[in-house]
Design a protein around this motif. Structure first.
Motif, PDB file in Angstrom:
ATOM      1  N   ARG A 132     106.413 -11.870  17.607  1.00 10.91           N
ATOM      2  CA  ARG A 132     106.651 -11.620  16.185  1.00 10.91           C
ATOM      3  C   ARG A 132     105.848 -12.623  15.366  1.00 10.91           C
ATOM      4  O   ARG A 132     106.082 -13.825  15.467  1.00 10.91           O
ATOM      5  N   ASP A 133     104.917 -12.104  14.595  1.00 13.19           N
ATOM      6  CA  ASP A 133     104.162 -12.948  13.668  1.00 13.19           C
ATOM      7  C   ASP A 133     103.599 -14.216  14.293  1.00 13.19           C
ATOM      8  O   ASP A 133     103.860 -15.317  13.820  1.00 13.19           O
ATOM      9  N   ILE A 134     102.849 -14.045  15.346  1.00 16.00           N
ATOM     10  CA  ILE A 134     102.292 -15.225  16.008  1.00 16.00           C
ATOM     11  C   ILE A 134     101.021 -15.674  15.274  1.00 16.00           C
ATOM     12  O   ILE A 134     100.100 -14.882  15.047  1.00 16.00           O
ATOM     13  N   ASN A 135     101.003 -16.952  14.880  1.00 19.85           N
ATOM     14  CA  ASN A 135      99.823 -17.543  14.250  1.00 19.85           C
ATOM     15  C   ASN A 135      99.406 -18.759  15.069  1.00 19.85           C
ATOM     16  O   ASN A 135     100.177 -19.710  15.183  1.00 19.85           O
ATOM     17  N   VAL A 136      98.207 -18.697  15.630  1.00 21.34           N
ATOM     18  CA  VAL A 136      97.710 -19.814  16.427  1.00 21.34           C
ATOM     19  C   VAL A 136      96.251 -20.054  16.055  1.00 21.34           C
ATOM     20  O   VAL A 136      95.486 -19.099  15.893  1.00 21.34           O
ATOM     21  N   GLU A 137      95.894 -21.320  15.865  1.00 21.28           N
ATOM     22  CA  GLU A 137      94.498 -21.674  15.592  1.00 21.28           C
ATOM     23  C   GLU A 137      94.027 -22.631  16.670  1.00 21.28           C
ATOM     24  O   GLU A 137      94.682 -23.638  16.939  1.00 21.28           O
ATOM     25  N   ILE A 138      92.904 -22.328  17.298  1.00 20.45           N
ATOM     26  CA  ILE A 138      92.373 -23.220  18.326  1.00 20.45           C
ATOM     27  C   ILE A 138      90.933 -23.575  17.960  1.00 20.45           C
ATOM     28  O   ILE A 138      90.121 -22.698  17.659  1.00 20.45           O
ATOM     29  N   GLU A 139      90.645 -24.884  17.951  1.00 21.06           N
ATOM     30  CA  GLU A 139      89.280 -25.340  17.639  1.00 21.06           C
ATOM     31  C   GLU A 139      88.531 -25.637  18.931  1.00 21.06           C
ATOM     32  O   GLU A 139      89.129 -25.958  19.954  1.00 21.06           O
ATOM     33  N   MET A 171      87.871 -21.493  16.483  1.00 21.07           N
ATOM     34  CA  MET A 171      87.261 -20.758  17.590  1.00 21.07           C
ATOM     35  C   MET A 171      88.078 -19.497  17.891  1.00 21.07           C
ATOM     36  O   MET A 171      87.568 -18.393  17.829  1.00 21.07           O
ATOM     37  N   LEU A 172      89.369 -19.699  18.157  1.00 21.23           N
ATOM     38  CA  LEU A 172      90.271 -18.560  18.320  1.00 21.23           C
ATOM     39  C   LEU A 172      91.338 -18.629  17.239  1.00 21.23           C
ATOM     40  O   LEU A 172      91.920 -19.686  17.014  1.00 21.23           O
ATOM     41  N   SER A 173      91.561 -17.519  16.585  1.00 21.11           N
ATOM     42  CA  SER A 173      92.597 -17.531  15.579  1.00 21.11           C
ATOM     43  C   SER A 173      93.427 -16.261  15.663  1.00 21.11           C
ATOM     44  O   SER A 173      92.898 -15.151  15.602  1.00 21.11           O
ATOM     45  N   MET A 174      94.743 -16.460  15.857  1.00 25.10           N
ATOM     46  CA  MET A 174      95.667 -15.322  15.903  1.00 25.10           C
ATOM     47  C   MET A 174      96.405 -15.300  14.576  1.00 25.10           C
ATOM     48  O   MET A 174      96.959 -16.317  14.156  1.00 25.10           O
ATOM     49  N   LYS A 175      96.405 -14.138  13.935  1.00 24.65           N
ATOM     50  CA  LYS A 175      97.078 -14.039  12.627  1.00 24.65           C
ATOM     51  C   LYS A 175      98.127 -12.942  12.662  1.00 24.65           C
ATOM     52  O   LYS A 175      97.801 -11.783  12.868  1.00 24.65           O
ATOM     53  N   ASN A 176      99.392 -13.327  12.453  1.00 26.79           N
ATOM     54  CA  ASN A 176     100.518 -12.390  12.376  1.00 26.79           C
ATOM     55  C   ASN A 176     100.527 -11.379  13.513  1.00 26.79           C
ATOM     56  O   ASN A 176     100.737 -10.190  13.301  1.00 26.79           O
ATOM     57  N   VAL A 177     100.265 -11.853  14.737  1.00 24.26           N
ATOM     58  CA  VAL A 177     100.165 -10.931  15.868  1.00 24.26           C
ATOM     59  C   VAL A 177     101.550 -10.421  16.279  1.00 24.26           C
ATOM     60  O   VAL A 177     102.495 -11.188  16.411  1.00 24.26           O
TER      61      VAL A 177
END
Lengths: 235, 300
Positions: A18-25, A1-7
């Motif tokens: 620094r390089d935030i990666n988060v995946e939320i379903e 649903m929400l995906s943060m890639k290398n933020v």
């Protein structure tokens, strides 16, 4: 649903994320724990578009949102309850709730949602004509969450909802968070310093240190993890 | 007694005009914390727009009411466009700059607009046609209160009632108050803060234009400098009532209008400004936030 890639995000010259990666379903409760200044609030502000990322991407329901204005992001279904509640002090409780529904055009549904909120937190109905600034801390937190819910978000971002509240009030508020998640399938992204409470509420969690995600996993595993125990649970 | 009433109504008229301008100052201050020094110039531009439109329509042979309405409409639209543009050019790029920068930018804008009108229209006073009709039923009282004074007071009252309703009950009005109280939170709720700020400038400019048209028609002449003087007075009124407070701006304006009127009538017109500013000094000594202003208490 929400995906943060290398933020990547900056506050002035400070490299805050620094390089935030988060995946939320969809339907999950996800928590982000960490010490003061780790970058938890900045992560939420990056999602909401208040601190636009300088690198990486944030996608919501398949659509890139990292370059959108904050009001556009809200209209896509992401609402945030910021740290410190930020109630409009000289607006009444009812007006504060109206502001939550600012972007909505479906007047009838808004009325129904208001009834639902007053069911959830009867104290707000009692105080609807009072100025927001006159409420107690716990009531303000209830109002802040309710105000965000009035936008009918599909993803609710909560920043330190337990901060400065009495244990009994915290318990009540977390019960409501679970209830909203179950009844409306509202996805919740919960930032907390109270790691014990957060991990007992969430399905999965991320641990943050100095602007980086250092650990992630299922909440129960994190609770059992020695590093988490030592650093955040005081065990 | 008649003399007293005459001064009373003349003060009421001044107060009404000050209020129409002061509202723009106080609303803008309330929402972005800026003293918009170019606001008086918006009022002056409103008066000039009305003059130009009225002159053209008079030549074309329109009747008085049509001229008044068209001139008023043109003044409001044109001034609003100026207010909107000034904000976009001179203030928006400085939104996150230190507080002094937009203030200097505002003073610069004020000087620029004055001189631009000076070049376009010369520095001479230009006769302004009496757009407000003389009512027959007012004739017996004409030595106490004139028709145009009555119209000015009624229009101002109507405008203020509408503004109050807008701010109190409309969705935009609530969003304006929310933005004034907490900009970041307003953004997080989906309020387009830049749009709300623009709307505030447009409303303030429209009110100033109405004031410009009314007073020009009442006094009968205008030049490029009227905005500066009226602007300073209205700003004083806004501070007097508590800058940022809408009822405060109205109250401050009437107090200032009456003070000037009575001081002129009973003492000497030379002391008009002395009394106006003495009142300001006294109130700021005893009530620094102004009559209805909120004391700023910082939360720790």
């Amino acid at each position: 649903m929400l995906s943060m890639k290398n933020v990547q995000a900056y506050y002035g010259n400070i490299h805050a994320l620094r390089d935030i990666n988060v995946e939320i379903e969809r339907g999950e409760i996800i928590t982000l724990i960490g010490a003061n200044g780790a970058g938890k609030t900045t992560t939420l502000m990056a999602i909401s578009g208040i601190v636009p990322p300088r690198g990486g991407s944030i996608n919501f329901l398949g659509q890139p949102i990292h370059a959108l204005r904050p009001d556009r992001i809200v209209s896509l279904g992401i609402s945030q309850v910021p740290e410190g509640r930020h109630i409009f002090p000289h607006l009444s409780v009812a007006e504060n709730l109206d502001m939550g529904a600012f972007l909505r055009k479906d007047k009838g549904q808004v009325k129904e949602d208001l009834e639902y909120i007053f069911d959830l937190f009867p104290i707000l109905a009692e105080r609807r004509a009072q100025d927001g600034g006159t409420l107690s801390g716990g009531e303000q937190q209830m109002l802040a969450i309710s105000r965000a819910l009035m936008a009918r978000p599909t993803l609710l971002l909560l920043d330190e909802p337990s901060l400065g509240l009495a244990p009994l009030v915290i318990k009540h508020i977390f019960k409501i968070i679970k209830k909203i998640n179950q009844e409306h399938n509202t996805t919740v992204f919960l930032v907390e310093q109270n790691a014990n409470l957060a991990l007992h509420t969430a399905d999965r969690g991320y641990v943050m240190e100095n602007g980086r995600i250092t650990l992630e996993g299922v909440a129960d595993e994190l609770l059992a993890d020695d590093r988490v125990k030592q650093a955040y649970l005081g065990l | 007694m008649e003399y007293f009433l005459e001064l009373f109504f003349s003060g009421l008229t001044r107060g009404s005009i000050y209020a129409l301008i002061a509202l723009g100052y106080t609303m803008v201050y309330g929402i972005i914390g800026l003293i918009n020094f170019a606001h008086g110039e918006i009022y002056m531009i409103g008066a000039f727009t009305a003059l130009i439109v009225a002159s053209v329509l008079t030549v074309l042979g329109f009747n008085q009411l049509a001229i008044l309405l068209c001139a008023g409409f043109a003044a409001v639209v044109y001034s609003s466009a100026y207010g909107y543009t000034v904000e976009k050019i001179a203030y928006k790029p400085l939104r996150n700059a230190p507080r002094l920068s937009p203030l200097i930018s505002a003073i610069g804008m004020s000087i620029f607009l004055q001189n631009y009108v000076l070049l376009a229209q010369t520095s001479d006073f230009m006769p302004f046609p009496a757009l407000i009709p003389e009512f027959e039923f007012m004739e017996p009282y004409a030595h106490i209160v004139g028709s145009s004074e009555l119209v000015i007071f009624l229009v101002t009252t109507l405008v203020m009632v509408l503004l109050t309703l807008l701010i109190k009950f409309s969705s935009i009005g609530k969003a304006m108050r929310a933005t004034a109280q907490d900009k970041k939170m307003a953004m997080l709720l989906g309020i387009d803060v830049n749009k709300i700020i623009s709307i505030t400038f447009v409303i303030g400019s429209a009110l100033a234009a109405i004031g410009g048209l009314l007073i020009a028609s009442h006094i009968g002449q205008i030049n490029f400098y009227i905005g500066f003087i009226a602007g300073i007075k209205a700003f004083t009124a806004a501070v007097l009532g508590g800058i940022g407070s809408i009822p405060g701006a109205v109250l401050g304006s009437f107090i200032l209008g009456w003070t000037e009127s009575f001081a002129t009538g009973y003492i000497s017109s030379d002391y008009e400004d002395v009394f106006a500013f003495s009142i300001l000094v006294l109130i700021l000594i005893f009530k620094p936030a102004g009559l209805l202003g909120r004391d700023k208490t910082k939360k720790v």
